[in-house]
Design a protein around this motif. Structure first.
Motif, PDB file in Angstrom:
ATOM      1  N   UNK A   1       7.615  10.691   8.391  1.00 11.67           N
ATOM      2  CA  UNK A   1       6.944   9.636   7.635  1.00 11.67           C
ATOM      3  C   UNK A   1       5.444   9.904   7.542  1.00 11.67           C
ATOM      4  N   UNK A   2       4.892   9.591   6.374  1.00  8.71           N
ATOM      5  CA  UNK A   2       3.430   9.592   6.216  1.00  8.71           C
ATOM      6  C   UNK A   2       3.036   8.175   5.846  1.00  8.71           C
ATOM      7  N   UNK A   3       2.066   7.625   6.544  1.00 10.26           N
ATOM      8  CA  UNK A   3       1.658   6.267   6.182  1.00 10.26           C
ATOM      9  C   UNK A   3       0.452   5.800   6.961  1.00 10.26           C
ATOM     10  N   UNK A   4      -0.061   4.669   6.524  1.00 11.96           N
ATOM     11  CA  UNK A   4      -1.265   4.109   7.143  1.00 11.96           C
ATOM     12  C   UNK A   4      -0.972   3.517   8.514  1.00 11.96           C
ATOM     13  N   UNK A   5      -1.956   3.629   9.406  1.00 12.09           N
ATOM     14  CA  UNK A   5      -1.907   2.961  10.701  1.00 12.09           C
ATOM     15  C   UNK A   5      -3.289   2.349  10.937  1.00 12.09           C
ATOM     16  N   UNK A   6      -3.317   1.335  11.772  1.00 14.06           N
ATOM     17  CA  UNK A   6      -4.570   0.586  11.972  1.00 14.06           C
ATOM     18  C   UNK A   6      -4.810   0.387  13.463  1.00 14.06           C
ATOM     19  N   UNK A   7      -6.006   0.699  13.899  1.00 10.59           N
ATOM     20  CA  UNK A   7      -6.356   0.448  15.300  1.00 10.59           C
ATOM     21  C   UNK A   7      -7.757  -0.119  15.337  1.00 10.59           C
ATOM     22  N   UNK A   8      -7.884  -1.244  16.012  1.00  9.91           N
ATOM     23  CA  UNK A   8      -9.200  -1.857  16.092  1.00  9.91           C
ATOM     24  C   UNK A   8     -10.015  -1.147  17.172  1.00  9.91           C
ATOM     25  N   UNK A   9     -10.371   0.095  16.902  1.00 13.14           N
ATOM     26  CA  UNK A   9     -11.099   0.921  17.869  1.00 13.14           C
ATOM     27  C   UNK A   9     -12.390   0.205  18.258  1.00 13.14           C
ATOM     28  N   UNK A  10     -12.695   0.202  19.556  1.00 17.19           N
ATOM     29  CA  UNK A  10     -13.907  -0.499  20.018  1.00 17.19           C
ATOM     30  C   UNK A  10     -15.142   0.191  19.459  1.00 17.19           C
ATOM     31  N   UNK A  11     -15.133   1.506  19.517  1.00 15.00           N
ATOM     32  CA  UNK A  11     -16.272   2.254  18.980  1.00 15.00           C
ATOM     33  C   UNK A  11     -15.774   3.370  18.046  1.00 15.00           C
ATOM     34  N   UNK A  12     -15.539   3.028  16.758  1.00  8.37           N
ATOM     35  CA  UNK A  12     -15.147   4.096  15.831  1.00  8.37           C
ATOM     36  C   UNK A  12     -16.298   5.091  15.738  1.00  8.37           C
ATOM     37  N   UNK A  13     -15.997   6.367  15.716  1.00  5.37           N
ATOM     38  CA  UNK A  13     -17.123   7.316  15.668  1.00  5.37           C
ATOM     39  C   UNK A  13     -16.682   8.689  15.188  1.00  5.37           C
ATOM     40  N   UNK A  14     -17.696   9.546  15.080  1.00  4.40           N
ATOM     41  CA  UNK A  14     -17.480  10.912  14.600  1.00  4.40           C
ATOM     42  C   UNK A  14     -16.753  10.918  13.261  1.00  4.40           C
ATOM     43  N   UNK A  15     -17.228  10.025  12.368  1.00  2.00           N
ATOM     44  CA  UNK A  15     -16.788  10.055  10.975  1.00  2.00           C
ATOM     45  C   UNK A  15     -15.286   9.818  10.880  1.00  2.00           C
ATOM     46  N   UNK A  16     -14.520  10.776  10.386  1.00  2.00           N
ATOM     47  CA  UNK A  16     -13.090  10.558  10.196  1.00  2.00           C
ATOM     48  C   UNK A  16     -12.305  10.778  11.485  1.00  2.00           C
ATOM     49  N   UNK A  17     -12.985  11.140  12.550  1.00  2.48           N
ATOM     50  CA  UNK A  17     -12.242  11.463  13.776  1.00  2.48           C
ATOM     51  C   UNK A  17     -11.629  10.202  14.384  1.00  2.48           C
TER      52      UNK A  17
END
Ligand code: ATP
Length: 431
Positions: free
Chosen positions: A169-185
């Motif tokens: 499967x390919x699809x969207x996932x969502x995580x409320x990361x506390x500190x999103x960082x390093x661009x697309x990482x």
């Protein structure tokens, strides 16, 4: 090489934009521009092809993004999908507690005044319908895998698959990361490509090794430098709540060796959990032993966006051609967003070259560009920077000899090619 250069290139050339940019941006969320969209499409395509080209039985699947609380309770995410967070009481900045040294002051304001570390569940919660009560609570999936597990019975009872087989499967996932960082990482909204391979318990180790090996071969096949890829086995204390063994395929990002893809032996944890929570039978019948059993699962999971970032890092090159510095994306032709550029030497020659470009474009369906603006050198640089493998230049000789100059992105070497042969020439480069 650093992240800023990639971020700047992505913005400059329309690969990636900050989401809600004109309203100040949304942290950890990105939009993909025309070139980025093509690169993503190509990444998905090579991944799908790599699975279709094995001799293994694999079916494809698309699950919903919204899932009920029951799904995430059973999977363990409602209770365990947490990251520890702390706040600086002085400047209110928030951190992941396991990523900073709490013995030291806040790197933002210099004061040492921490809250205690609290567990923060990373799932996005929402309500379905008008009534915002307990019964209406739903979650955006934090991984695509669970929709495969809860549909396991549907798939085996409506198709002809038999253990061992895979659901991808390919699809969207969502995580409320506390500190999103390093661009697309590390993003809050991202896309995963996951394969769940169902097999008997006694074969799980063999398949685990098989898939680790296949996935390594995949990165080689799309031209990623061998020295930038390594395997890292998880220690027992690092394993996720569902995993018996995990090997990360790591990439040497400019900010260190980091997980690109995880291969995990999930045992029969997920199907067992969903079976006991839903009360539905999720076992399969074994004709040999005449017994039913819940199969094991080996999972290969990688982020499309993380792979996108990795591909750009790996391809980004600066070199000097005829005393002039250039940026060139030495990206595999299979992944290149634009496969070829058609460049008439002067504007006057456009009328003759345009129909040739249009003919090849409609015949092949390749994404290509026709560009007349600027000096030929400038146009070559523009194409180098977005990774176009070849440029075809139509000049005054072309009118006489029916040939164009093909200029290679990587070597900048030029050769004359018959216009009649252009389609074959291009296909040979792209295959
Ligand atoms: P990490 O340790 O980096 O948070 P993880 O172990 O939580 O990753 P998995 O749950 O194994 O990640 O997810 C599988 C893959 O999904 C990862 O290898 C990565 O490629 C991708 N992925 C996970 N979280 C993110 C994110 N926040 N942004 C982009 N890609 C992600």
């Amino acid at each position: 090489m650093n992240l800023d250069k990639i971020v700047a290139l992505c913005k400059r050339r329309g690969f990636v934009y900050q989401s809600s940019d004109i309203y100040g941006g949304l942290n950890g969320v990105y939009d993909f521009g025309p070139l980025g969209t093509l690169l993503k499409q190509n990444i998905r395509k090579v991944w799908v092809q790599s699975l279709k080209k094995t001799d293994k039985e694999i079916v494809f699947f698309e699950g919903s993004i919204l899932g009920s609380y029951d799904v995430w309770k059973a999977s363990g995410h409602a209770d365990h999908f947490n990251d520890p967070m702390v706040d600086c009481l002085n400047c209110k900045k928030r951190y992941r507690a396991d990523e900073i040294n709490l013995e030291k002051p806040c790197t933002h304001c210099g004061k040492k005044d921490w809250t205690r570390a609290r567990q923060f569940n990373m799932m996005f919660k929402t309500n379905l319908g008008a009534a915002a009560d307990e019964a209406s609570i739903a979650y955006l999936r934090p991984e695509t895998a669970q929709s495969i597990f809860i549909n396991f019975k549907n798939v085996i009872s409506t198709t002809r698959v038999h253990i061992p087989f895979g659901i991808a499967q390919i699809g969207k996932a969502f995580r409320n990361e506390i500190t999103p960082k390093q661009f697309l990482f590390r993003m809050r909204e991202f896309e995963q490509m996951e394969l769940e391979w169902f097999c008997k318990k006694e074969n799980a180790d063999t398949y685990f090794d098989y898939w680790v090996n296949e996935r390594e071969k995949f990165y080689d096949a799309i031209g990623i430098k061998k020295e930038n890829i390594r395997l890292k086995d998880h220690d027992k204390n690092e394993l996720a709540h569902y995993s018996n063994q995990t090997t990360d395929i790591e990439y040497h990002f400019p900010f260190g060796w980091k997980e690109l893809e995880g291969v995990a032996d999930r045992g029969n944890f997920d199907l067992t959990q969903h079976s006991s929570h839903s009360g539905k039978e999720l076992s399969v019948y074994d004709d040999e032993t005449k017994k039913s059993y819940i199969p094991n699962v080996v999972e290969c999971s990688v982020g499309v966006d993380r792979m996108f970032l990795m591909v750009l890092f790996d391809a980004y090159t600066q070199d000097t051609i005829d005393g002039e510095q250039r940026v060139v994306l030495k990206i595999s032709p299979k992944l290149a967003p634009i496969k070829a550029a058609f460049l008439p030497l002067t504007k006057k020659l456009s009328d003759e070259f345009l129909p040739i470009y249009k003919k090849i474009k409609t015949q092949t369906g390749f994404d290509m560009q026709f560009d007349v603006s600027g000096s030929i050198g400038k146009r070559y640089r523009r194409q180098d920077e977005i990774g176009t493998p070849v440029c075809f230049t139509y000049d005054f000789d072309s009118q006489k000899d029916g040939k164009v100059t093909a200029r290679s992105r990587d070597t900048t070497k030029q050769e004359r090619v018959d216009i009649d042969q252009l389609e074959t020439y291009l296909k040979n480069i792209i295959q």
